[in-house]
Scaffold this active site. Sequence first.
Site, PDB file in Angstrom:
ATOM      1  N   LYS A 150      -1.669 -11.648   2.896  1.00 55.61           N
ATOM      2  CA  LYS A 150      -0.766 -10.860   2.036  1.00 55.61           C
ATOM      3  C   LYS A 150      -0.144 -11.772   0.981  1.00 55.61           C
ATOM      4  O   LYS A 150      -0.009 -11.395  -0.188  1.00 55.61           O
ATOM      5  CB  LYS A 150       0.372 -10.249   2.876  1.00 55.61           C
ATOM      6  N   GLY A 161       5.325  -2.109  14.971  1.00 53.17           N
ATOM      7  CA  GLY A 161       4.626  -1.124  14.139  1.00 53.17           C
ATOM      8  C   GLY A 161       3.539  -0.376  14.912  1.00 53.17           C
ATOM      9  O   GLY A 161       3.450   0.855  14.855  1.00 53.17           O
ATOM     10  N   ARG A 162       2.719  -1.100  15.655  1.00 51.59           N
ATOM     11  CA  ARG A 162       1.599  -0.455  16.370  1.00 51.59           C
ATOM     12  C   ARG A 162       2.055   0.295  17.608  1.00 51.59           C
ATOM     13  O   ARG A 162       1.248   0.895  18.312  1.00 51.59           O
ATOM     14  CB  ARG A 162       0.522  -1.487  16.696  1.00 51.59           C
ATOM     15  N   HIS A 206     -26.804   6.394  19.323  1.00 48.91           N
ATOM     16  CA  HIS A 206     -27.867   6.286  18.320  1.00 48.91           C
ATOM     17  C   HIS A 206     -27.538   5.217  17.284  1.00 48.91           C
ATOM     18  O   HIS A 206     -28.139   5.181  16.217  1.00 48.91           O
ATOM     19  CB  HIS A 206     -28.071   7.646  17.644  1.00 48.91           C
ATOM     20  N   GLU A 229       0.838  -1.208   0.000  1.00 47.07           N
ATOM     21  CA  GLU A 229       0.000   0.000   0.000  1.00 47.07           C
ATOM     22  C   GLU A 229       0.873   1.258   0.000  1.00 47.07           C
ATOM     23  O   GLU A 229       0.670   2.181  -0.801  1.00 47.07           O
ATOM     24  CB  GLU A 229      -0.909   0.050   1.243  1.00 47.07           C
ATOM     25  N   GLU A 247      -4.386  -6.704  17.086  1.00 42.46           N
ATOM     26  CA  GLU A 247      -3.176  -7.285  16.496  1.00 42.46           C
ATOM     27  C   GLU A 247      -2.297  -7.870  17.603  1.00 42.46           C
ATOM     28  O   GLU A 247      -1.611  -8.874  17.406  1.00 42.46           O
ATOM     29  CB  GLU A 247      -2.400  -6.220  15.691  1.00 42.46           C
TER      30      GLU A 247
HETATM   31  O1  F6P Z   1      -0.885  -5.191   9.042  1.00 43.67           O
HETATM   32  C1  F6P Z   1       0.325  -5.767   9.310  1.00 43.67           C
HETATM   33  C2  F6P Z   1       1.409  -4.771   9.555  1.00 43.67           C
HETATM   34  O2  F6P Z   1       2.612  -5.460   9.563  1.00 43.67           O
HETATM   35  C3  F6P Z   1       1.227  -3.971  10.837  1.00 43.67           C
HETATM   36  O3  F6P Z   1       1.677  -4.629  11.962  1.00 43.67           O
HETATM   37  C4  F6P Z   1       1.997  -2.735  10.517  1.00 43.67           C
HETATM   38  O4  F6P Z   1       1.669  -1.698  11.386  1.00 43.67           O
HETATM   39  C5  F6P Z   1       1.557  -2.493   9.092  1.00 43.67           C
HETATM   40  O5  F6P Z   1       1.463  -3.782   8.537  1.00 43.67           O
HETATM   41  C6  F6P Z   1       2.448  -1.625   8.282  1.00 43.67           C
HETATM   42  O6  F6P Z   1       3.733  -2.166   8.128  1.00 43.67           O
HETATM   43  P1  F6P Z   1       4.964  -1.289   7.694  1.00 43.67           P
HETATM   44  O7  F6P Z   1       5.160  -0.225   8.712  1.00 43.67           O
HETATM   45  O8  F6P Z   1       6.127  -2.238   7.622  1.00 43.67           O
HETATM   46  O9  F6P Z   1       4.657  -0.688   6.349  1.00 43.67           O
END
Ligand code: F6P
Length: 516
Positions: free
Chosen positions: A484, A239-240, A356, A186, A325
């Site tokens: 993926k 990441g999170r 609501h 993405e 996650e």
């Molecule tokens: O959705 C899976 C994931 O690996 C998440 O844990 C992470 O936040 C996201 O994709 C984005 O990943 P990256 O920062 O490597 O682009």
Amino acid sequence: MHLEKLAPWRDFCEAVRQARPDPAAIRLIKAAGLSIDLSTQRHSADFEVNAQALLKVAGFERARAHLFDGHPVNASEQRAALHTALRGSQAPEAVAQTVSSSLARMGEFVEQTNAANRYQNIVHLGIGGSDWGPRMVWQALRGIGTRRELRFAANIDAHAITNALEGLDAKDTLLVIASKSFTTIESITNAQFALDWMKRGGVLDPLAHTVALTANPQAAQAFGVAPERTFAFWDWVGGRYSVWSSIGLTIALGLGWQTFMAMLASARAMDEHFLTAPPETNAPIQMALSSVANSSVLGFHSEVICPYDARLTDFVPWLQQLQMESLGKGVTQNGEPLGVNVSPATWGMPGTDSQHTFFQWLHQGQEGAPVDFIACLEPDHPSANHHRQLFTNCLAQRAALWQGKSKKQAFDALVAKGMSQEQADALANHCVHPGLRPSTLIVLPRLDAHRLGALLALYEHKVFTAAVLWGINPFDQWGVEFGKTLARQLITNASDLSEFDASTQFWMSTLNEQLR
Ligand code: F6P
């Protein structure tokens, strides 16, 4: 270790089931400027005794020390999870030094960019943990004061990036590619799209107006981002959990360096609370214990989050990723199946919209769900009338969920309104509220950087504590990989789909026809 195999588990379950509300008692914990009111969660002296025994036998203190000391607490990936080090909390010396040089570089970049009065617009391209943090913070704090316009695009749906770029002057835009792995389809696809857009907008060298925030600087350089515009973080930042890392550069550019620093400081204050407060007044620990009681003992399958503040709309998906996650696992750290109901689904919506939308289900649905209410005492608008109604609604919903309404109460109320006894008797069945539906109320004095950081860290530590009790790894996410891989297979092997089911084959050929 399986929770249900721990000796104190049975006693804890019994204490949870026996705990009855005491309407005269308030259970309020103050932590890093937040007030966490747990009065409407199951609790008792017995609960506390057994909870502490459970924490002990689950090895909680050791696990918490390991988190901060940089042990490989993410066992399946053999990594530490040192997001706490990013905000200056207790950490190994070498890590603390690396963090501080990285912050210094980020600070310098922000200062130079501000001094040169460059870039009215920042376009942040990331997804998941590389998106929700900065996006949520921007939405929450932009009303207090901004330096630049921030836009976000995450989805592979080009409508998202098209909307994000709409109306911007490419010549006054900085592109921020945020991706820990720098391989996420993405973010890379959106970045290429945005670079083309810049070129079309008259920027001769778009990559000279691009920065990369990543734990894979080599990939960023291979993509064309110069080392001096690459702000690295490390594989020990999940990441999170990465909003505190260079992923926060976007916040610092859009809301100011001081705001980013204040967020780190307030998260640090919550770390300190988590490390030092005794378990019975330790907010993340008590929230985790309630979560375990609600999911694994009382059988709730979800947790609902309702911020009574429209600026926290994106707090819901941020928390959704953090909790789901991290905790959405089917096996223990050792790979054994879990023996109890864990990892509730997280969902929600700000109040009062949520009232609501799905509160009917919360009040009278067969199962319902525990709710976390979040509210701010002081608003950033002058309408006391709005604010009184907003806050009061939050309290009323919480009281209704907990108090409930018996058939007799419903019947009496209907008769008092003038309804016949016969009609009231029939209708009263529909007006019963089972009650005893648990919730937590978190109150911030005001929504600002000095409190938002603490709120995020509160939930990070709640998730960690619940994971220790449930015996699962909150830092990996193997479940996202399979989908993926299949997507890659569908894109690259479009001519041979024999491994896929008939429906997938049908829709792939329909799509191929459409795009021909
Ligand atoms: O959705 C899976 C994931 O690996 C998440 O844990 C992470 O936040 C996201 O994709 C984005 O990943 P990256 O920062 O490597 O682009």
